[in-house]
Each structure stands twice: as structure tokens, then as C-alpha cells.
Design a protein around this motif. Structure first.
Motif, short mmCIF file in Angstrom:
data_model
loop_
_atom_site.label_atom_id
_atom_site.label_comp_id
_atom_site.label_asym_id
_atom_site.label_seq_id
_atom_site.Cartn_x
_atom_site.Cartn_y
_atom_site.Cartn_z
N THR A 108 0.83 -1.22 0.00
CA THR A 108 0.00 0.00 0.00
C THR A 108 0.86 1.27 0.00
O THR A 108 0.39 2.34 0.36
N ALA A 111 4.54 2.95 -4.56
CA ALA A 111 4.47 2.22 -5.83
C ALA A 111 3.08 1.60 -6.00
O ALA A 111 2.52 1.60 -7.11
N ARG A 132 -0.95 -4.26 5.15
CA ARG A 132 -0.76 -4.78 6.50
C ARG A 132 -1.85 -4.31 7.45
O ARG A 132 -1.93 -4.76 8.57
N LYS A 136 -4.75 1.06 5.62
CA LYS A 136 -3.77 1.33 4.55
C LYS A 136 -4.30 0.88 3.19
O LYS A 136 -4.12 1.57 2.19
N GLY A 226 10.42 -6.01 -12.38
CA GLY A 226 10.20 -4.56 -12.46
C GLY A 226 11.14 -3.81 -13.40
O GLY A 226 11.09 -2.58 -13.45
P1 NAP Z 1 7.05 1.93 0.24
O1 NAP Z 1 6.35 3.20 -0.05
O2 NAP Z 1 7.99 1.83 1.39
O3 NAP Z 1 5.90 0.80 0.41
C1 NAP Z 1 6.22 -0.54 0.72
C2 NAP Z 1 4.93 -1.30 0.98
O4 NAP Z 1 5.27 -2.66 1.25
C3 NAP Z 1 4.14 -0.79 2.20
O5 NAP Z 1 2.78 -0.98 1.95
C4 NAP Z 1 4.63 -1.71 3.29
O6 NAP Z 1 3.69 -1.86 4.35
C5 NAP Z 1 4.73 -3.02 2.54
N1 NAP Z 1 5.61 -3.97 3.20
C6 NAP Z 1 6.90 -3.77 3.59
N2 NAP Z 1 7.37 -4.88 4.18
C7 NAP Z 1 6.36 -5.79 4.17
C8 NAP Z 1 6.22 -7.11 4.65
N3 NAP Z 1 7.23 -7.74 5.25
N4 NAP Z 1 5.04 -7.74 4.45
C9 NAP Z 1 4.02 -7.12 3.83
N5 NAP Z 1 4.08 -5.85 3.36
C10 NAP Z 1 5.24 -5.20 3.53
O7 NAP Z 1 7.88 1.45 -1.03
P2 NAP Z 1 7.52 1.65 -2.58
O8 NAP Z 1 8.20 2.84 -3.11
O9 NAP Z 1 6.04 1.53 -2.74
O10 NAP Z 1 8.27 0.39 -3.22
C11 NAP Z 1 7.76 -0.92 -3.06
C12 NAP Z 1 8.57 -1.88 -3.94
O11 NAP Z 1 8.42 -1.53 -5.32
C13 NAP Z 1 10.09 -1.84 -3.67
O12 NAP Z 1 10.59 -3.14 -3.82
C14 NAP Z 1 10.62 -0.96 -4.78
O13 NAP Z 1 11.96 -1.26 -5.12
C15 NAP Z 1 9.68 -1.35 -5.92
N6 NAP Z 1 9.55 -0.29 -6.94
C16 NAP Z 1 9.90 -0.62 -8.21
C17 NAP Z 1 9.77 0.32 -9.21
C18 NAP Z 1 10.15 -0.04 -10.61
O14 NAP Z 1 10.26 0.87 -11.45
N7 NAP Z 1 10.30 -1.31 -10.92
C19 NAP Z 1 9.27 1.61 -8.91
C20 NAP Z 1 8.92 1.91 -7.58
C21 NAP Z 1 9.06 0.93 -6.60
P3 NAP Z 1 3.63 -0.80 5.56
O15 NAP Z 1 3.08 0.48 4.98
O16 NAP Z 1 2.72 -1.45 6.52
O17 NAP Z 1 5.04 -0.64 6.07
#
Ligand code: NAP
Length: 272
Positions: A108, A111, A132, A136, A226
Motif C-alpha cells: 500500500t 508504488a 498490513r 492502509k 520490475g
Molecule cells: P514503500 O512506499 O515503502 O511501500 C512498501 C509497501 O510494502 C508498504 O505498503 C509496506 O507496508 C509493505 N511492506 C513492507 N514490508 C512488508 C512485509 N514484510 N510484508 C508485507 N508488506 C510489507 O515502497 P515503494 O516505493 O512503494 O516500493 C515498493 C517496492 O516496489 C520496492 O521493492 C521498490 O523497489 C519497488 N519499486 C519498483 C519500481 C520499478 O520501477 N520497478 C518503482 C517503484 C518501486 P507498511 O506500509 O505497513 O510498512
């Protein structure tokens, strides 16, 4: 990716990485104007907190509530979000059109919000957000209803009974960091939930084949990492800054070369 693109296009620009502490964010943004920097990308943890410091936002960035690209036009800073369109371009490149389909988004964060808005704009029939906490997940589904009230939405938690939902799902998107090399190769959801009819898109690109992707392929499901999204969000940012079409394939080659030769994003290096 960007430096290769500038080279290919004969542009005398340079792309550099800066680690900006939260306390210095305003000074860093003022610095864009002061130094006449053409544009920047913004990454975690500043994608949301940068918004009040900008002069305007694109429609996507406003709905998503996050900015990953800033364009400087004569001192006026506009925030864009190219993650959303980058995701859709990559998904379609993989042969999956989300129109009329049911998508399940894991996570949530920033991304996940971009993916949800992108899928809603691309005509998904229903979107399930799994986080989680229900609060959210609801933040995601609230954004979808801004785009259309006709899209069926559901907010769930990882602890809920997910089997019924996965049975009606077509697309599974992992937008959590669970599965990254740093997280020890874990799974965001049990593999039993994945079926051959699913298309699994994991936003993670290090490793290029996560345990989720490997397991999905083993079951005969389509799967992608990704890298395509990363390339397309960068190509779109390049186009916003330069006004010329991006050499996306050159950028992809530069990215894969960098990843395979052990280069890692600057922010990931800093954590070591
Ligand atoms: P973020 O804002 O920190 O969000 C991470 C999300 O994952 C939050 O909802 C978090 O929950 C959840 N999470 C973290 N640990 C978890 C666990 N152990 N079990 C279940 N849920 C968990 O990060 P983001 O920017 O959205 O990035 C997320 C992923 O996408 C990363 O791996 C990033 O590298 C990837 N990404 C890739 C691209 C691409 O171009 N390929 C672009 C952007 C992001 P909480 O809120 O409860 O902590």
C-alpha cells in the motif's frame, strides 16, 4: 540509463545521484531553482513530502499523491509521476492488457498507489488492495474511486482469507519489497495462491527473478520483473525534461548491464 540516453541523443546533460536527508529537503528543492537544474527524480522517502514544495502537479501526481519526477521550467517546478504510466507500458509490453480484468495489488506504499491509479485509468474491472492493515488498503481503494466509481474495489489484509480473491484474480502485482535480495528472498504471499491463469508482475528488479516469479513460472503462470517499469518510468521522465523521444532500448541495455555488473541504486549502496 539516463547518462546513456544523453550520450545517444548528443545532449550535454549529466544525471547524478544525491542522498538528501529529510531535514534538507526544502534546501535541496530550492537548490534546483538556484542551480538551474533541468529536472530531478525523487525517490523514497521523499516522494510524498516533496509535494508542498513544488509549484504545480500533473493530474497523475495529484491523484496518486506522490511525485517521482520534477521538471524545472524557468524556476517553476512541476511534479510528475511517471511510475504509473511506466508500469502500464511495461505490462502491455509483456502482453497483458488490464482492461476488463481483476487485479490484486500487494502493498500500500507509493508504488502500490501508482500501480492502482494506472490500472484504474487503463480500464481494470476490479482492483483488490492487500496491505498490513485495512486502513492502509483503503487509502489505495479511495484513490481508485477518484478515477471511477464503476471499478469494483476491495480492501484486505495479508492475514485475511485470500484464497477466494486469488481465484477470481487475473493479475497479481507485488508492490512490497518482500522478495528483494536484501529481504532474504521471501514470498509476499504463499505460492499456493498462485495459479496458471494468473499473470504475476513483481515490481522488484534485484534479483531479476524473485522467489515469487520463479514459483509462478514453475506453475505455468506468466510473470515479469520490475525492469520494464523502471526503464519506462525513466524514459517518460527523460521526455518530460528534454522534450525529445527517449532511446528506451538503449536505456534498458544500460540498466541490465549495470545490474549484471553489480551496480546498485545509490540509495541501496548507502544502507550497506
Ligand atoms: P514503500 O512506499 O515503502 O511501500 C512498501 C509497501 O510494502 C508498504 O505498503 C509496506 O507496508 C509493505 N511492506 C513492507 N514490508 C512488508 C512485509 N514484510 N510484508 C508485507 N508488506 C510489507 O515502497 P515503494 O516505493 O512503494 O516500493 C515498493 C517496492 O516496489 C520496492 O521493492 C521498490 O523497489 C519497488 N519499486 C519498483 C519500481 C520499478 O520501477 N520497478 C518503482 C517503484 C518501486 P507498511 O506500509 O505497513 O510498512
Amino acid at each position: 540509463m539516463h547518462n546513456r540516453a544523453f550520450e545517444v541523443c548528443g545532449l550535454n546533460y549529466r544525471y547524478l545521484a544525491f542522498v538528501v536527508e529529510k531535514a534538507h529537503l526544502k534546501s535541496a528543492i530550492d537548490g534546483i531553482r538556484a542551480l538551474n537544474i533541468k529536472g530531478v527524480n525523487v525517490t523514497m522517502p521523499h516522494k510524498e513530502s516533496v509535494i508542498p514544495l513544488l509549484d504545480e502537479l500533473s493530474k497523475e501526481a495529484r491523484i496518486i499523491g506522490a511525485v517521482n519526477t520534477i521538471n524545472n521550467k524557468e524556476g517553476r517546478l512541476t511534479g510528475h509521476n511517471t511510475d504509473a504510466e511506466g508500469f502500464i507500458r511495461s505490462l502491455k509490453e509483456e502482453g497483458f492488457d488490464p482492461a476488463g480484468k481483476t487485479a490484486i495489488i500487494l502493498g500500500t506504499g507509493g508504488a502500490a498507489k501508482a500501480v492502482a491509479v494506472a490500472l484504474a485509468q487503463a480500464g481494470a474491472k476490479s482492483i483488490v488492495a492487500i496491505g498490513r492493515s485495512v486502513e492502509k488498503s483503503q487509502v489505495i481503494t479511495d484513490r481508485i474511486t477518484i478515477i471511477s466509481r464503476d471499478i469494483l474495489v476491495k480492501s484486505l489484509t495479508f492475514e485475511g482469507n485470500l484464497a477466494d480473491i486469488f481465484q477470481i484474480g487475473d493479475l497479481i502485482v507485488n508492490a512490497t519489497p518482500v522478495g528483494m535480495a536484501e529481504s532474504g528472498g521471501l514470498l509476499p504471499v504463499p505460492l499456493e495462491l498462485i495459479e496458471k491463469k494468473h499473470f504475476v508482475y513483481d515490481l522488484i528488479y534485484t534479483p531479476q527473478e524473485t522467489v515469487l516469479i520463479k514459483g509462478a513460472r514453475h506453475k505455468g503462470a506468466g510473470a515479469a520483473n520490475g525492469i520494464g517499469m523502471l526503464v519506462h518510468q525513466a524514459a517518460l521522465a527523460f521526455e518530460i525534461w528534454t522534450g525529445i523521444s527517449a532511446p528506451a532500448e538503449e536505456m534498458r541495455r544500460a540498466l541490465i548491464h549495470g545490474l549484471e555488473s553489480g551496480d546498485r541504486p545509490y540509495n541501496a549502496q548507502k544502507k550497506d
